[in-house]
Design a protein around this motif. Structure first.
Motif, PDB file in Angstrom:
ATOM      1  N   UNK B  73       0.963  -1.066   0.014  1.00  0.00           N
ATOM      2  CA  UNK B  73       0.074   0.230   0.395  1.00  0.00           C
ATOM      3  C   UNK B  73       1.133   1.498  -0.124  1.00  0.00           C
ATOM      4  N   UNK B 106      -0.417  -7.153  -8.488  1.00  0.00           N
ATOM      5  CA  UNK B 106      -1.597  -7.578  -7.906  1.00  0.00           C
ATOM      6  C   UNK B 106      -1.979  -6.032  -8.637  1.00  0.00           C
ATOM      7  N   UNK B 107      -3.332  -6.820  -9.362  1.00  0.00           N
ATOM      8  CA  UNK B 107      -3.936  -5.586  -9.482  1.00  0.00           C
ATOM      9  C   UNK B 107      -4.316  -4.572  -8.581  1.00  0.00           C
ATOM     10  N   UNK B 108      -5.286  -5.592  -7.512  1.00  0.00           N
ATOM     11  CA  UNK B 108      -6.363  -4.876  -6.425  1.00  0.00           C
ATOM     12  C   UNK B 108      -5.134  -3.890  -5.668  1.00  0.00           C
ATOM     13  N   UNK B 109      -4.036  -3.947  -5.895  1.00  0.00           N
ATOM     14  CA  UNK B 109      -3.112  -2.393  -5.228  1.00  0.00           C
ATOM     15  C   UNK B 109      -3.148  -1.377  -6.287  1.00  0.00           C
ATOM     16  N   UNK B 112      -6.838  -1.282  -8.403  1.00  0.00           N
ATOM     17  CA  UNK B 112      -9.027  -1.228  -7.318  1.00  0.00           C
ATOM     18  C   UNK B 112      -7.797  -0.409  -6.090  1.00  0.00           C
ATOM     19  N   UNK B 113      -6.795   1.097  -6.330  1.00  0.00           N
ATOM     20  CA  UNK B 113      -6.999   1.589  -4.950  1.00  0.00           C
ATOM     21  C   UNK B 113      -7.539   2.853  -5.801  1.00  0.00           C
ATOM     22  N   UNK B 114      -7.194   4.533  -5.029  1.00  0.00           N
ATOM     23  CA  UNK B 114      -7.659   5.480  -5.260  1.00  0.00           C
ATOM     24  C   UNK B 114      -5.366   5.979  -5.913  1.00  0.00           C
ATOM     25  N   UNK B 117      -5.600   4.601  -9.267  1.00  0.00           N
ATOM     26  CA  UNK B 117      -6.287   5.764 -10.407  1.00  0.00           C
ATOM     27  C   UNK B 117      -5.595   7.504 -10.529  1.00  0.00           C
ATOM     28  N   UNK B 159     -14.016   1.889 -13.367  1.00  0.00           N
ATOM     29  CA  UNK B 159     -13.546   3.030 -12.610  1.00  0.00           C
ATOM     30  C   UNK B 159     -12.368   4.212 -12.678  1.00  0.00           C
TER      31      UNK B 159
END
Lengths: 253, 253
Positions: B73, B106-109, B112-114, B117, B159
């Protein structure tokens, strides 16, 4: 029965496990708590079983000479390899307690990989299993973010073929206007059009609208609920929904 | 222009970047390659810019005393903090080359995080930007897995409000029957019902069907394509679709 707590990193899984398990105990339920996150630094509850006693991501990095990406994937493999040993631990006895399971911080590593799915299958064969899926209420500041994160719960449902209860968490951290927006998305998808069209471009506005309808049509729980894992708001609601869901897939002892 | 390569861990991002960038160069295109994954162990291409020269996840773990979750993160936060410095690097000059960007494992990190984006928004303000979203063909052994992973591309679209080109990768690793199943999902969603009903339970079968229809309705590229990033199958197809997509959102210089 097993209650798996899932959600994107930072959605409040660990706080929910800590505070909701205490609330359940205070209300007379027998609860055991399991930590399955080998990358957790601090766990603010006393787990009855802790995967970190078998391995941690940091240990895997050293032992196998892997970077963090490789080590997270390796941790998933190890969990599946050791699953019989893990499930033999008395903490996993499914019929005398609600067994609360805190899952790895990265949703992707656990729920979106074959190893995680196989582990969940093993749980499901032993006792009724339900996923509580947390969404951070603060995401509603970007409507695309909120809708797509919320709809991720559906993906777990389809991937794992398991009941998923969506929860909007951190409701104490959003204002009145944001709370109304979330209520509109969650409870009144048919009135959403206006809001979405203001915030997204043409095709993606239509997509957002259809995605919200899809979630509304298919989520298996009676209703999505809003909680504050930190302050305990909504815990009674959560218990009723969990109870209803277990009753439809097995007994809630 | 910017070509972001995204996908779940293990979907073949890095192999695609290595082999497709070489193929583009061999076919006369000016290409620069960027590695934005601070957790990558081995990068099988020579990046023109490498985020690991600024920080790595392992360094962050040591420097800030974080575990792997926290460090991933933190890496996203650092990327956004240092984004002006990063984007000032000549590798990111957008108008004389296709700038290929390998994203975190990790796609999520990342997506999928601000922070991720916001970084992508900065790219979009500089030049046309498209996401190539990889799905592992082998997932089709579990139809829920395949459909939900494939539909994740739609989430990126909503997103990030950006064109997403879905690619089925590792097509060399599946047999004839699996390939036909994938073709049915990807090209003929209306004929899928029979296949899905055989493999999923009631409500989730209907959900899978609706999800496939949603993807078919909303994916912005002309057609999804099948490639082998390892062997180079489908690279011409990929180029045509990337070209078409850039033409609809800007020039492909």
């Amino acid at each position: 029965m097993y209650l798996l707590v899932a959600g994107l990193a930072g959605s409040g899984k660990t706080t929910l496990v800590a505070n909701y398990s205490r609330w359940l105990r205070e209300n007379g339920h027998n609860v055991r708590v399991v930590n399955l996150d080998p990358g957790a630094e601090i766990v603010p509850y006393k787990p009855d079983f802790d995967i970190r006693n078998l391995f941690t991501v940091s240990q895997i990095m050293k032992k196998y000479g892997l970077g963090p990406n490789g080590a997270l994937l390796k941790a998933g493999e190890l969990l599946l390899e050791k699953s019989d040993e893990v499930l033999a631990n008395p903490a996993f006895k499914p019929y005398d307690a609600i067994v609360f399971i805190d899952t790895p911080g990265q949703l992707e590593v656990f729920m979106f990989r074959v190893e995680g799915r196989k582990f969940v299958r093993k749980l499901m064969r032993r006792a009724p299993t339900v996923v509580v899926f947390l969404v951070d209420a603060q995401l509603c500041n970007n409507i695309g973010d909120f809708i797509s994160s919320w709809a991720l719960g559906l993906f777990l449902q389809i991937k794992l073929d398991i009941p998923v209860i969506p929860i909007i968490n951190k409701i104490d951290l959003v204002g009145e206007e944001e709370r109304k927006l979330i209520e509109a998305i969650v409870y009144e998808p048919e009135t959403l059009k206006e809001v979405i069209v203001k915030k997204l471009r043409g095709l993606n506005a239509a997509l957002a609208e259809d995605l919200v309808k899809l979630v509304a049509d298919y989520q298996q729980s009676m209703r999505p609920i809003m909680v504050s894992a930190l302050k305990g708001d909504g815990f009674e609601d959560l218990f009723s929904v969990v109870h209803e869901t277990f009753c439809s897939c097995g007994d809630l002892s």
